[in-house]
Design an enzyme around this catalytic site. Sequence first.
Site, PDB file in Angstrom:
ATOM      1  N   LYS A  42      84.788 -45.134  -3.091  1.00 44.30           N
ATOM      2  CA  LYS A  42      85.220 -44.573  -4.373  1.00 44.30           C
ATOM      3  C   LYS A  42      86.726 -44.372  -4.382  1.00 44.30           C
ATOM      4  CE  LYS A  42      81.172 -41.875  -5.742  1.00 44.30           C
ATOM      5  NZ  LYS A  42      80.711 -40.511  -6.060  1.00 44.30           N
ATOM      6  N   SER A 129      81.823 -33.879 -13.398  1.00 45.69           N
ATOM      7  CA  SER A 129      83.160 -34.382 -13.046  1.00 45.69           C
ATOM      8  C   SER A 129      83.458 -35.699 -13.747  1.00 45.69           C
ATOM      9  CB  SER A 129      83.269 -34.550 -11.528  1.00 45.69           C
ATOM     10  OG  SER A 129      83.223 -33.295 -10.894  1.00 45.69           O
TER      11      SER A 129
END
Length: 154
Positions: A42, A129
């Site tokens: 990520k 998020s």
Amino acid sequence: MKRIALFPGSFDPFTKGHEDIVLRGLNLFDEVVIGIGRNANKQRYFGLELMQQLIEETFREYPAVRVVSYDDLTANVARELGARFLLRGLRNTTDFEYENGISQVNRYIYEDVETVFLITSPHLAPISSSIIRDLHRYHKNIDNFLPYNIDQKK
């Protein structure tokens, strides 16, 4: 024996929902360690160092909370920290399905660890998020979702 819980996550960003889980966790544990995991797969939107600083500032008046970053399996980090508990928040059944599998693997790696799930407070359940990142990316105000102001620091 001190009851230490590790609250792991990418926290990109750390939300009011996360803050709520930590504060409620302090009612159950002697210490809550917020662990910001590095994930090689990520790309972070908000820098890890910045997020660690902002979380530390958020909890500066809570000596039972500390923040670490790590690049390892969560169960290994819990063992190293002496944490016998993993603290996780659940917003919905989708979160449970995902977290249940992870908790089983963590228990396989570190048999003395227990995962403790706290149900997200209803008024914070819609916050994620990823939604906050999207709002921020398109220049929408995200102040209501975070326990700090990030725009001046990104």
